[in-house]
Design an enzyme around this catalytic site. Structure first.
Site, mmCIF file in Angstrom:
data_model
loop_
_atom_site.group_PDB
_atom_site.id
_atom_site.type_symbol
_atom_site.label_atom_id
_atom_site.label_comp_id
_atom_site.label_asym_id
_atom_site.label_seq_id
_atom_site.Cartn_x
_atom_site.Cartn_y
_atom_site.Cartn_z
ATOM 1 C CB SER A 107 1.499 131.860 48.845
ATOM 2 O OG SER A 107 0.824 130.618 48.211
ATOM 3 C CG ASP A 246 2.732 127.441 46.264
ATOM 4 O OD1 ASP A 246 2.747 126.561 47.053
ATOM 5 O OD2 ASP A 246 1.723 128.269 46.669
ATOM 6 C CG ASP A 248 2.914 128.649 50.966
ATOM 7 O OD1 ASP A 248 2.595 128.483 49.690
ATOM 8 O OD2 ASP A 248 2.031 129.089 51.633
ATOM 9 C CG ASP A 250 -0.239 126.761 50.138
ATOM 10 O OD1 ASP A 250 0.131 127.119 49.030
ATOM 11 O OD2 ASP A 250 -0.978 127.462 50.799
#
EC number: 5.4.2.10
Length: 451
Positions: A107, A246, A248, A250
């Site tokens: 992440s 960010d 990833d 999400d």
């Protein structure tokens, strides 16, 4: 008994250190595959199939190969999506009727870290009991399937294009983004080949930044956790809005044309206001213990019940499902709209915000008129793994002193990160100086007690 490996968002750590090693990840793929095989209709000849996506970290290649080998050894077929946002894996898993989805990502963390998280067949995070079953299989010897039962692997063709079309489908057909200049910051992460196309194909003039990943620069000075780059780009290009994702993709942060930054708390309020305008009412909204008190007060003023979940988007999701509500968010930018997607999605959330602005013909600042956030000071204090901060008298004394001084005009929240050995110290007060002073005093006590 508590889980040994799974945290609040899968399994995460420093690459090369347990558990993020190729041998462990191979065994993890095998264990997850055996759990999936136990739920498949084996008698009817069914073979589980999983989708693997990843972000742009250099370690993703190694971990992808290890996972693929583990699943194959368990007799599970694998589809490879390549670089794909976490919510994209969730969507494709559900849309393609697959057995599970797996994301290789840490992440918002730096490139030295990586992690593994799973989605169930319906695009939701795995329930605790399934994670426990996987951990139980990790203790068993790896017994490779016979050659005629080994899983096969293939690449999913046009995975990015499928997900782009899904994202666009969440934007109202009556509107487009023509006339808007948008800066899109992809954090050199999983959305670098996806997010710019979504907004461009809806008509926006797109200025992409953070779209040159090299395996080592994910989240490095760009993206939702480092929004200064977006602020500078919005101002330099005289853009209408900036959107930061960010690594990833999400989570979401938004910047307006003046350079003002809007976090997940504020964007939740904007989405609730939009739903009230379009649907007449909102049954309720979910935030977290970190949600700014001003947003809770503003929602109550609108007649919208508000519930605080534990910190972590999985807990926001649990509360939404328990109550049958649709909208929830974390200040960090995880935004959930369950009538659009089963998980937090930075691109979809940005489109929902843009749709709200289009419908209202107002700016973000205008939609948030009358909502003044209480100053918050958040300090992340790194500590030794396993440090007993809860049993420290000096930390307790510092917390008591802060709460006594604030006396109902603010609040103190101390919590351990679920993904790294960090204690998060947050103080909210009516005056920024008070929030900073008390947060620093508590952080100093934590450093003294846990270093």
């Amino acid at each position: 008994m508590g889980r040994r490996y799974f945290g609040t968002d899968g399994i995460r750590g420093t690459v090369g250190e347990a558990p993020i090693t190729p041998d462990f990840v191979l065994r993890l793929g095998y264990a997850a595959g055996k759990v999936l095989a136990g739920t498949a209709d084996v008698a009817a000849g069914a073979r589980p199939t999983v989708l693997i996506g990843k972000d742009t970290r250099v370690s993703g290649y190694m971990l992808e190969a290890a996972l693929e080998a583990g699943f194959s050894a368990a007799g599970v077929d694998v589809m490879l999506a390549g670089p794909m946002p976490t919510p994209g894996v969730a969507y494709l898993t559900r849309a393609l009727r697959l057995s599970a989805g797996v994301v290789i990502s840490a992440s918002h963390n730096p490139y030295q870290d990586n992690g593994i998280k799973f989605f169930s067949a319906d695009g939701n995070k795995l329930p605790d009991e399934t994670e426990a079953a996987i951990e139980a299989w990790l203790d068993k010897p790896l017994e490779c399937a016979s050659s005629d039962r080994l899983g096969k692997a293939r690449r999913l063709e046009d995975a990015a294009g499928r997900y782009i079309e899904f994202c666009k489908s969440t934007f109202p057909a009556a509107y487009d983004l023509r006339g808007l200049k948008l800066v899109i910051d992809c954090a050199h992460g999983a959305a670098y080949q996806i997010a710019p196309h979504v907004f461009h194909e809806l008509g926006a003039d797109v200025i992409p930044i953070g779209v040159a990943p090299n395996g080592f620069n994910i989240n490095d000075g760009v993206g939702a956790t480092a929004p200064d780059a977006l602020v500078r780009a919005v101002r330099a290009n005289h853009a209408d809005l900036g959107i930061a994702l960010d690594g990833d993709a999400d989570r979401l942060q938004v910047v307006d044309s003046t350079g003002r930054l809007y976090n997940g708390d504020e964007l939740l309020y904007v989405l609730v206001k939009d739903r009230i305008a379009t649907a007449g009412k909102v049954d309720g909204a979910v935030g977290t213990l970190m949600t700014n008190l001003a947003v809770e007060v503003a929602l109550q003023r609108e007649g919208v019940p508000f519930v605080r979940a534990a910190v972590g988007d999985r807990y926001v999701l649990e509360q939404l499902r328990e109550r049958g509500w649709q909208l929830g968010a974390e200040g960090s930018g995880h935004i959930l709209s369950l009538d659009r997607h089963s998980t937090g999605d930075g691109i979809v959330s940005a489109l929902l915000v843009l749709a709200a602005l289009k419908r209202s013909d107002r700016t973000l600042a205008q939609m948030l008129d009358g909502v003044t956030l209480f100053p918050q000071k958040l300090i992340n204090v790194r500590m030794k793994p396993g440090a007993d901060w809860k049993g420290s008298a000096s930390i307790r004394a510092a917390i008591d002193a802060a709460e006594g001084a604030l006396a109902g005009s603010g609040r103190v929240l101390i919590r351990a990160s679920g993904t790294e050995p960090v204690l998060r110290v947050m103080v909210e007060a009516q005056q920024a100086a008070d929030a900073t002073r008390h947060a620093e005093a508590i952080a100093d006590a934590v450093r003294m007690a846990t270093s």
